[in-house]
Write a protein that holds these residues in place. Structure first.
Motif, PDB file in Angstrom:
ATOM      1  N   VAL A 169       0.829  -1.200   0.000  1.00  0.00           N
ATOM      2  CA  VAL A 169       0.000   0.000   0.000  1.00  0.00           C
ATOM      3  C   VAL A 169       0.867   1.255   0.000  1.00  0.00           C
ATOM      4  N   ILE A 170       1.934   1.259   0.811  1.00  0.00           N
ATOM      5  CA  ILE A 170       2.790   2.442   0.947  1.00  0.00           C
ATOM      6  C   ILE A 170       3.641   2.659  -0.300  1.00  0.00           C
ATOM      7  N   SER A 171       4.346   1.571  -0.742  1.00  0.00           N
ATOM      8  CA  SER A 171       5.233   1.729  -1.913  1.00  0.00           C
ATOM      9  C   SER A 171       5.526   0.382  -2.557  1.00  0.00           C
ATOM     10  N   PRO A 172       4.918   0.114  -3.717  1.00  0.00           N
ATOM     11  CA  PRO A 172       5.221  -1.140  -4.434  1.00  0.00           C
ATOM     12  C   PRO A 172       6.691  -1.249  -4.834  1.00  0.00           C
ATOM     13  N   VAL A 173       7.314  -0.108  -5.134  1.00  0.00           N
ATOM     14  CA  VAL A 173       8.720  -0.137  -5.552  1.00  0.00           C
ATOM     15  C   VAL A 173       9.617  -0.604  -4.405  1.00  0.00           C
ATOM     16  N   LEU A 174       9.439   0.003  -3.229  1.00  0.00           N
ATOM     17  CA  LEU A 174      10.250  -0.402  -2.071  1.00  0.00           C
ATOM     18  C   LEU A 174       9.942  -1.844  -1.660  1.00  0.00           C
ATOM     19  N   THR A 175       8.713  -2.270  -1.875  1.00  0.00           N
ATOM     20  CA  THR A 175       8.352  -3.665  -1.554  1.00  0.00           C
ATOM     21  C   THR A 175       9.144  -4.628  -2.431  1.00  0.00           C
ATOM     22  N   LEU A 176       9.303  -4.297  -3.700  1.00  0.00           N
ATOM     23  CA  LEU A 176      10.104  -5.127  -4.603  1.00  0.00           C
ATOM     24  C   LEU A 176      11.561  -5.172  -4.164  1.00  0.00           C
ATOM     25  N   VAL A 177      12.081  -4.013  -3.706  1.00  0.00           N
ATOM     26  CA  VAL A 177      13.461  -3.972  -3.197  1.00  0.00           C
ATOM     27  C   VAL A 177      13.600  -4.886  -1.982  1.00  0.00           C
ATOM     28  N   ILE A 273      16.768  -0.724   1.477  1.00  0.00           N
ATOM     29  CA  ILE A 273      15.519   0.045   1.476  1.00  0.00           C
ATOM     30  C   ILE A 273      15.794   1.517   1.824  1.00  0.00           C
ATOM     31  N   THR A 274      16.694   1.746   2.771  1.00  0.00           N
ATOM     32  CA  THR A 274      17.027   3.121   3.153  1.00  0.00           C
ATOM     33  C   THR A 274      17.609   3.899   1.972  1.00  0.00           C
ATOM     34  N   LEU A 280      14.105   7.889  -3.725  1.00  0.00           N
ATOM     35  CA  LEU A 280      12.725   8.153  -4.124  1.00  0.00           C
ATOM     36  C   LEU A 280      12.224   9.469  -3.537  1.00  0.00           C
ATOM     37  N   VAL A 281      12.613   9.767  -2.298  1.00  0.00           N
ATOM     38  CA  VAL A 281      12.213  11.030  -1.670  1.00  0.00           C
ATOM     39  C   VAL A 281      12.821  12.206  -2.416  1.00  0.00           C
ATOM     40  N   ILE A 282      14.097  12.073  -2.811  1.00  0.00           N
ATOM     41  CA  ILE A 282      14.815  13.182  -3.466  1.00  0.00           C
ATOM     42  C   ILE A 282      14.350  13.390  -4.895  1.00  0.00           C
ATOM     43  N   PHE A 283      14.226  12.284  -5.661  1.00  0.00           N
ATOM     44  CA  PHE A 283      13.991  12.428  -7.105  1.00  0.00           C
ATOM     45  C   PHE A 283      12.531  12.166  -7.530  1.00  0.00           C
ATOM     46  N   ARG A 284      11.763  11.440  -6.736  1.00  0.00           N
ATOM     47  CA  ARG A 284      10.401  11.100  -7.155  1.00  0.00           C
ATOM     48  C   ARG A 284       9.313  11.732  -6.266  1.00  0.00           C
ATOM     49  N   GLY A 285       9.715  12.491  -5.267  1.00  0.00           N
ATOM     50  CA  GLY A 285       8.738  13.159  -4.409  1.00  0.00           C
ATOM     51  C   GLY A 285       8.019  12.246  -3.432  1.00  0.00           C
ATOM     52  N   PHE A 286       8.629  11.113  -3.108  1.00  0.00           N
ATOM     53  CA  PHE A 286       8.025  10.191  -2.135  1.00  0.00           C
ATOM     54  C   PHE A 286       8.014  10.865  -0.758  1.00  0.00           C
ATOM     55  N   VAL A 288       8.180  11.771   3.189  1.00  0.00           N
ATOM     56  CA  VAL A 288       9.073  11.339   4.275  1.00  0.00           C
ATOM     57  C   VAL A 288       8.335  10.441   5.271  1.00  0.00           C
ATOM     58  N   GLY A 289       7.070  10.774   5.539  1.00  0.00           N
ATOM     59  CA  GLY A 289       6.275   9.939   6.455  1.00  0.00           C
ATOM     60  C   GLY A 289       6.120   8.526   5.938  1.00  0.00           C
ATOM     61  N   GLY A 290       5.895   8.427   4.611  1.00  0.00           N
ATOM     62  CA  GLY A 290       5.780   7.085   4.017  1.00  0.00           C
ATOM     63  C   GLY A 290       7.070   6.305   4.145  1.00  0.00           C
ATOM     64  N   LEU A 291       8.210   7.004   3.965  1.00  0.00           N
ATOM     65  CA  LEU A 291       9.506   6.323   4.118  1.00  0.00           C
ATOM     66  C   LEU A 291       9.727   5.868   5.554  1.00  0.00           C
ATOM     67  N   ALA A 292       9.352   6.748   6.519  1.00  0.00           N
ATOM     68  CA  ALA A 292       9.507   6.402   7.944  1.00  0.00           C
ATOM     69  C   ALA A 292       8.669   5.165   8.298  1.00  0.00           C
ATOM     70  N   ALA A 293       7.411   5.171   7.813  1.00  0.00           N
ATOM     71  CA  ALA A 293       6.530   4.022   8.095  1.00  0.00           C
ATOM     72  C   ALA A 293       7.066   2.751   7.435  1.00  0.00           C
ATOM     73  N   PHE A 294       7.573   2.892   6.169  1.00  0.00           N
ATOM     74  CA  PHE A 294       8.078   1.716   5.455  1.00  0.00           C
ATOM     75  C   PHE A 294       9.320   1.147   6.156  1.00  0.00           C
ATOM     76  N   LEU A 295      10.213   2.044   6.605  1.00  0.00           N
ATOM     77  CA  LEU A 295      11.393   1.576   7.333  1.00  0.00           C
ATOM     78  C   LEU A 295      11.004   0.878   8.633  1.00  0.00           C
ATOM     79  N   GLN A 296       9.977   1.410   9.302  1.00  0.00           N
ATOM     80  CA  GLN A 296       9.485   0.770  10.525  1.00  0.00           C
ATOM     81  C   GLN A 296       8.990  -0.645  10.210  1.00  0.00           C
TER      82      GLN A 296
END
Length: 588
Positions: A169-177, A273-274, A280-286, A288-296
């Motif tokens: 739900v948060i990020s299919p791309v990071l899920t693949l990674v 993932i980090t 993704l945050v820098i170049f694709r506008g992902f 930060v909250g989504g990244l924090a939740a995904f890392l968690q």
């Protein structure tokens, strides 16, 4: 569910997976509790994962914009969610502990039920210490796994599924990674599982052999000391101990690899993932909250896998123990009674053997064409050298072993057509080896007939010359016997065994060297009691002291599994055959 009923639904395990499924079949007896636990498990996992997911709006909507009022409300909501999860986990653990103990109790009952229905030959062929190890060590392993590890296993499995869905739900791309390292984790785990499974099974078997040897040495310590074989016993134990140590080391080594391998792969996963998330945050506008939740979630995704790795030792040991327990449960019990089997009533005690052949192995017969007839109330004696087959004949009558060919009849009934419990109730047997239970003298005698009154117990003791020494014990009939009556002499123990047979009031008496461990003075007293006890009863007596069977109605002389002579004492003496020679040797 009655003891043993559960056995009907079990299939013999062939590997770890089948053993696990079979173990699970014991759990599903508590279906409603399992459903409730499932609901609580979902609630606790939802609270845990939902709290983590709220990190995304917490960062994006309140922390970055600096909305402290909204932040306070969100934190209150998080506290409520986590408290709900804590309560659910508490109740879930209490219920799982209950189910775990009930499951182990069922397995223990099934194991004991099967033991009570196994033939005597099974116990002759297996170390008692190894069987005890299945009741203790193996059952403890299963108990530990069910009460301590089951909830963690279920929670970890559901957590992995839940985290994976939220990651998508948060990020299919990071899920693949994240999925890049998952196959590596499972491939590593599979290889370790294959290696260590055989060592865990070997460890449990070696532990059973070691326990069996220790039990033998404890019961035979006097023999070891009198022959001065302490050093040999120590050397033998060292061999078993070393074997157990080596197998345990290998089992623990391979299972111990699981945790560090999983942790390192999990750390590698987190780093990947980090890096990708930051890009993704820098170049694709992902966000930060989504990244924090995904890392968690990435951390949480590795944790249940690590937990499963840490539980691996317990799970493998439990499966190895369960397989050993199921090996006993799957043993073939005593042959079932025929559907048309009858119950003996008003037993007269007429015993007949007709052309009976028996051998523990088909190629080696112990009894060869045994035939004799004992009329009700008669006294039949069996004499002959050790190994002639005398005790084997006594074992055939209560069907401790089934004959190869021929027929044995009681009151004209083929014993195979008589219900086994009814057949054995018609007999009482006193063996060479005494056995007393951890209980009072009174209850040990009453074991012959549980409904016997105190007066009948005392009468049986008087009849068999046991009453006089019992009265001298510290608490008389209420004296507690422990460790197979270690506080009594061997003769006194045998007297209690004979009293136990007397209180059973059987139609048929089987006496296998009943007076062999009794001194001459006690033998005279007990012989009087036995003579009274045998009046009106059919008695089959094995005796090496020929003086005790002079008044037998018929003496059967055995040699190499055959009856070579038969007759009364006087007839056999006049015949000057084998019995005459035995008599001369004994009184020379």
């Amino acid at each position: 569910m009655a003891h043993g009923d559960h056995l009907k639904y079990q299939a013999k395990p062939k590997a770890g997976r089948q053993t696990l499924f079979r173990l699970t079949s014991y759990l599903v007896c508590d279906r409603m509790l399992l459903v409730l636990i499932g609901i609580l498990l979902v609630v606790s996992i939802a609270a845990n994962l939902g709290g983590s997911y709220l990190l995304r709006p917490l960062v994006n909507r309140y922390i970055i914009p600096g909305d402290f009022a909204g932040l306070g409300k969100m934190l209150g909501m998080l506290i409520g969610i986590y408290l709900t999860g804590v309560v659910a986990v508490y109740v879930e653990y209490r219920l799982l502990n209950k189910i775990g103990q009930q499951t182990v109790a069922r397995m223990r009952a099934d194991l004991f039920w099967k033991m009570e229905h196994l033939p005597v030959k099974y116990f002759d062929a297996h170390q008692h210490g190894d069987l005890m190890s299945r009741y203790t060590n193996d059952m403890d392993r299963i108990s530990d796994a069910l009460t301590d590890s089951l909830s963690d296993m279920l929670s970890s499995a559901l957590t992995v599924v839940g985290i994976f869905c939220l990651m998508l739900v948060i990020s299919p791309v990071l899920t693949l990674v994240m999925l890049v390292t998952v196959p590596l984790m499972f491939w590593s785990a599979r290889g370790i599982v294959r290696k260590s499974r055989k060592y865990f099974k070997g460890q449990q078997e070696s532990l059973g052999s070691t326990n069996g040897y220790i039990e033998e040495m404890m019961s035979g310590q006097k023999v070891v000391k009198v022959f001065g074989h302490e050093q040999k016993a120590e050397e033998d134990f060292d061999g078993l101990n070393q074997d157990l140590k080596i197998k345990s080391l290998k089992a623990q080594f391979y299972s111990g690899l699981m945790m560090p391998v999983m942790q390192n792969l999990s750390t590698l996963n987190y780093v990947l993932i980090t890096i990708v998330g930051a890009l993704l945050v820098i170049f694709r506008g992902f966000d930060v909250g989504g990244l924090a939740a995904f890392l968690q979630y990435s951390r949480q995704f590795g944790r249940p896998i690590n937990e499963l790795a840490s539980l691996y030792n317990s799970i493998q040991a439990a499966l190895a123990g369960a397989e050993r327990i199921f090996e006993v449960i799957d043993e073939v019990p005593e042959t079932a009674d025929l559907p048309e089997a009858v119950e003996l009533k008003e037993v007269k005690g007429r015993v007949e053997m007709q052309d009976v052949w028996f051998g523990y192995r088909p190629e080696k017969m112990i009894l060869k064409g045994i035939s004799f007839r004992a009329q009700a109330g008669r006294k039949i004696a069996l004499v002959g050298a050790t190994g002639a087959g005398k005790t084997t004949i006594l074992n055939m009558l209560p069907r401790f072993f089934d004959i190869r060919s021929g027929v044995i009849r009681i009151d004209g009934w083929d014993i195979c057509a008589i219900r086994r419990d009814s057949l054995r109730k018609s007999m009482a047997i006193v063996l060479q080896d005494t056995h007393l239970f951890t209980d009072t003298v009174r209850e040990n005698i009453r074991f012959g007939r549980l409904e016997a009154t105190d007066e009948e117990v005392i009468a049986a003791a008087k009849l068999t010359a046991a009453h006089s020494f019992i009265k001298r014990l510290p608490h008389a009939y209420d004296t507690l016997l422990e460790n197979d009556g270690a506080n009594l002499s061997q003769g006194q123990r045998q007297l209690l065994n004979i009293a136990r047979a007397a209180v059973a009031d059987p139609a048929i008496l089987l006496l296998d060297e009943a007076t062999s461990n009794i001194d001459t003075r006690s033998e005279i007293l007990i012989q009087k009691g036995l003579d009274q006890l045998m009046q009106g009863r059919t008695s089959l007596i094995i005796a090496h002291r020929l003086s005790t069977i002079r008044n037998a109605d018929m003496i059967l002389v055995m040699e190499h599994g055959q009856i070579v002579e038969r007759g009364t004492h006087e007839e056999l003496i006049r015949r000057r055959g084998k019995y005459f020679m035995l008599n001369q040797e004994q009184f020379r």
